[in-house]
Design a protein around this motif. Structure first.
Motif, PDB file in Angstrom:
ATOM      1  N   GLN A 230       5.626  35.573 -51.718  1.00 53.13           N
ATOM      2  CA  GLN A 230       6.448  35.841 -50.089  1.00 53.13           C
ATOM      3  C   GLN A 230       5.026  36.318 -50.238  1.00 53.13           C
ATOM      4  N   TYR A 231       4.521  37.106 -50.322  1.00 52.32           N
ATOM      5  CA  TYR A 231       2.942  37.545 -49.461  1.00 52.32           C
ATOM      6  C   TYR A 231       1.659  36.588 -49.447  1.00 52.32           C
ATOM      7  N   GLU A 256      -3.646  47.484 -50.843  1.00 50.66           N
ATOM      8  CA  GLU A 256      -3.449  46.521 -51.948  1.00 50.66           C
ATOM      9  C   GLU A 256      -4.943  47.413 -52.818  1.00 50.66           C
ATOM     10  N   GLU A 257      -6.379  47.100 -51.968  1.00 45.53           N
ATOM     11  CA  GLU A 257      -7.144  47.835 -52.793  1.00 45.53           C
ATOM     12  C   GLU A 257      -8.208  47.940 -52.208  1.00 45.53           C
ATOM     13  N   LEU A 267       0.177  40.880 -47.712  1.00 45.80           N
ATOM     14  CA  LEU A 267       0.939  40.700 -45.776  1.00 45.80           C
ATOM     15  C   LEU A 267       2.083  40.014 -46.727  1.00 45.80           C
ATOM     16  N   GLU A 268       2.903  40.486 -45.978  1.00 44.06           N
ATOM     17  CA  GLU A 268       4.550  39.288 -46.116  1.00 44.06           C
ATOM     18  C   GLU A 268       4.057  37.760 -44.674  1.00 44.06           C
ATOM     19  N   LYS A 269       4.316  37.026 -45.101  1.00 43.29           N
ATOM     20  CA  LYS A 269       4.218  35.703 -44.863  1.00 43.29           C
ATOM     21  C   LYS A 269       4.272  35.682 -43.676  1.00 43.29           C
ATOM     22  N   LEU A 297      -2.150  32.416 -58.987  1.00 43.55           N
ATOM     23  CA  LEU A 297      -1.612  32.293 -59.686  1.00 43.55           C
ATOM     24  C   LEU A 297      -1.078  33.595 -60.959  1.00 43.55           C
ATOM     25  N   GLU A 298      -2.313  34.633 -61.409  1.00 40.49           N
ATOM     26  CA  GLU A 298      -2.762  35.466 -61.186  1.00 40.49           C
ATOM     27  C   GLU A 298      -1.030  36.682 -60.319  1.00 40.49           C
ATOM     28  N   GLU A 299      -1.595  36.644 -59.296  1.00 38.08           N
ATOM     29  CA  GLU A 299      -0.281  37.707 -58.295  1.00 38.08           C
ATOM     30  C   GLU A 299       0.616  37.610 -58.310  1.00 38.08           C
ATOM     31  N   VAL A 300       1.164  35.663 -58.777  1.00 40.58           N
ATOM     32  CA  VAL A 300       3.108  35.598 -58.677  1.00 40.58           C
ATOM     33  C   VAL A 300       3.144  36.052 -60.058  1.00 40.58           C
ATOM     34  N   PHE A 301       2.012  35.802 -60.906  1.00 42.18           N
ATOM     35  CA  PHE A 301       2.478  36.250 -62.199  1.00 42.18           C
ATOM     36  C   PHE A 301       3.186  37.557 -62.805  1.00 42.18           C
TER      37      PHE A 301
END
Lengths: 309, 256
Positions: A230-231, A256-257, A267-269, A297-301
């Motif tokens: 969602q981001y 975030e950083e 950000l929300e999409k 993928l890392e962030e989704v993970f």
């Protein structure tokens, strides 16, 4: 190879060690010919699942089949269909690399000139030809890893399982390994990969399963998994360092950083870039550059498992 | 011609034979030399003072016992050490990932242990023939007991190798079970020379029947009937075979 069956089918697979449930009823299929990523933090149950599939571990309950062949009832057929590159490095103090490959071929009843040519090809392709007369303890870690890959492929399995193949491996070998794996995939082999390097999984895998605590948390195509997130992320490069308390509240809550060159926003999409530009203006930030990207993928993970790899 | 489904097991058998052959100094020649030292020391010291069977020197009596003891210990060592080393090095995984059946696995390991047992046994026997005027009365009994006893001990070694998690476990098995039972099996004496209790106790030692039946093949004389020795050895072999196959089919300690 065309087959009406999934490459691998896991049906309610459970594995317990005493009171510890390593697998809690895992069910999913791997499409034939798919480059499949099996991800999860340490202790998620990935290796146990692979070991159930390869016959190294017997499931407490449930069923695993390779191209329709049950790994317990039809173990001979199932094991001919799967080649596993195990996670741990393996040594043999008695036989050379070439001899090990000959012996392994013998276990699969493969003999003759064609098999010898295949072994030669594997040695050549994995850059092991110069070491074919060496013993395993004379090899570096990377070389040993290549031997394991050759051993897994000696019977030309339809399904190739790579259990963390690049752990502790140098850049050269990674490239050799991925080139070879991609060529196997192009030839129609199903590849199942477990790795802690999520950028590798994102680049290579068509489908991804994420496990945690012995359960399946997600299974989708890599693209769908990334889109479902969602981001999205916005890297803002600033002309001068900005203190976080100088930002307006909507930016602060999405920060975030941050470093001397700028900051990263999550950000929300459904938030428009114009809206973000307004917030940056209100915060009097001198923007040098803006870079937007989807989630990795890392962030989704991390979102799904709640922990770092 | 070996059927295709047996080729995997055959390959494992050949590999196991090549494995011990590649370290033959340790696995074949050293046990032969150790047995010859026993022969030299016990034979020379006791020869003139003791006649076990009528008209037979002690050295002649001792040689078949030593041959059998060497066969038993080496057949046991072959399967047990190969399995524990394979577990420790991790290369057992290669076999476990292959389509070799539990029965093929069993026969391959036990077959290789028979070959090693016989190789070492023949080494000791050759010296017996050359140096001590030893002859055999019934070669078929000799061969039958040699092969069967090596198979039994190969199978026992396999159980030890499967259930042991480390070398220490295997050493305990070897030092507290195998060596005492082989030493107390009548290798160095006829059990008729023992006090009543120990003579009776020896009948509960399955290794005694292997040694006694084997010795019968040389002298046509034994402590118990060779038929009984054969029966006990066969039953023991059947028991250890069933235990092994249960362990292998269930994957105890190796597929867990």
């Amino acid at each position: 190879m065309s087959t009406p069956f999934p490459a691998v089918s896991f049906q309610n697979v459970q594995k317990s060690y005493g009171d510890l449930s390593a697998l809690k009823g895992v069910s999913f299929d791997v499409r034939p010919g798919c480059f499949f990523g099996l991800l999860g933090p340490n202790g998620a149950g990935k290796s146990t699942l692979i070991n159930c599939m390869s016959g190294l571990v017997r499931p407490t309950d449930g069923q695993v089949s390779i191209q329709g062949q049950d790994v317990i009832k039809n173990y001979r057929e199932a094991r001919r269909l799967v080649g596993v590159v195990p996670q741990e490095l393996i040594a043999d103090p008695f036989f050379s690399i070439r001899e090990l490959l000959d012996i392994q071929s013998g276990y699969f009843a493969l003999r003759g000139a064609a098999q010898n040519r295949w072994i030669d090809y594997l040695l050549e392709r994995l850059a092991l030809k110069d070491k074919s007369d060496a013993l395993t303890h004379e090899l570096s870690g990377g070389m040993k890893r290549r031997v394991l890959i050759a051993m897994a492929l000696v019977h030309k399995p339809q399904v190739v399982v790579l259990d963390e193949p690049t752990a502790g491996v140098d850049v050269d070998l990674r490239k050799t390994l991925w080139d070879f794996t991609k060529s196997l995939h192009r030839q129609g082999h199903t590849i199942i990969l477990t790795t802690h390097y999520l950028e590798e999984a994102e680049a290579l895998c068509e489908d991804v399963a994420i496990m945690k605590g012995g359960e399946l948390k997600a299974l989708e195509t890599t693209d769908a998994l990334l889109c479902r997130h969602q981001y999205r992320y916005l890297r803002v490069k600033t002309m001068a360092p900005v203190a976080s308390d100088a930002l307006v509240a909507p930016l602060q809550s999405r920060l975030e950083e941050q470093d001397a060159n700028g900051f990263l926003l999550r950000l929300e999409k459904d938030i428009a870039i114009n809206e973000v530009l307004d917030w940056l203006g209100q915060s009097q930030v001198s923007v040098q550059d803006i870079n937007s990207r989807d989630a990795t993928l890392e962030e989704v993970f991390l979102d799904l498992t709640g922990e770092a790899q | 011609m070996i059927p295709l489904s047996w080729l995997g097991g055959w390959s494992l058998f050949v590999k196991e034979v090549r494995r011990f052959y590649s370290v033959a100094v340790q696995t074949v020649f050293a046990p032969v030399v150790a047995s010859l030292l026993y022969l030299l020391i016990f034979g020379q010291v006791i020869d003139t003072r003791m006649e076990v069977f009528s008209g037979l020197d002690y050295s002649q009596f001792l040689i078949p016992g030593l041959v059998m003891m060497t066969i038993l210990q080496n057949a046991f060592a072959n399967t047990s050490s190969s399995l524990i080393q394979s577990k420790m090095h991790g290369n057992l995984t290669f076999v476990l990932l292959s389509p070799v059946s539990p029965l093929g696995f069993y026969l391959a390991f036990v077959g290789a242990s028979i070959i090693r047992g016989l190789a070492v046994g023949i080494g000791v026997l050759l010296v017996g023939w050359i140096g001590f005027d030893l002859t055999w009365q019934s070669p078929a009994w000799v061969l039958l007991f040699a092969v069967l006893s090596a198979a039994v001990m190969g199978a026992v070694g396999m159980i030890a190798g499967i259930v042991s998690d480390k070398f220490d476990h295997l050493a305990a098995f070897q030092n507290f079970i195998i060596i005492p039972l082989t030493f107390l099996s009548g290798v160095f004496y006829s059990i008729q020379a023992l006090p009543g209790f120990w003579e009776a106790a020896s009948h509960f030692n399955p290794f005694f029947y292997m040694v006694d039946g084997f010795r019968y093949g040389f002298f046509n004389a034994s402590d118990v009937s060779p038929g009984l020795s054969l029966l006990v050895t066969l039953v023991f072999f059947l028991i250890v075979t069933v235990i092994n196959l249960i362990l292998l089919y269930k994957g105890v300690k190796i597929r867990d």
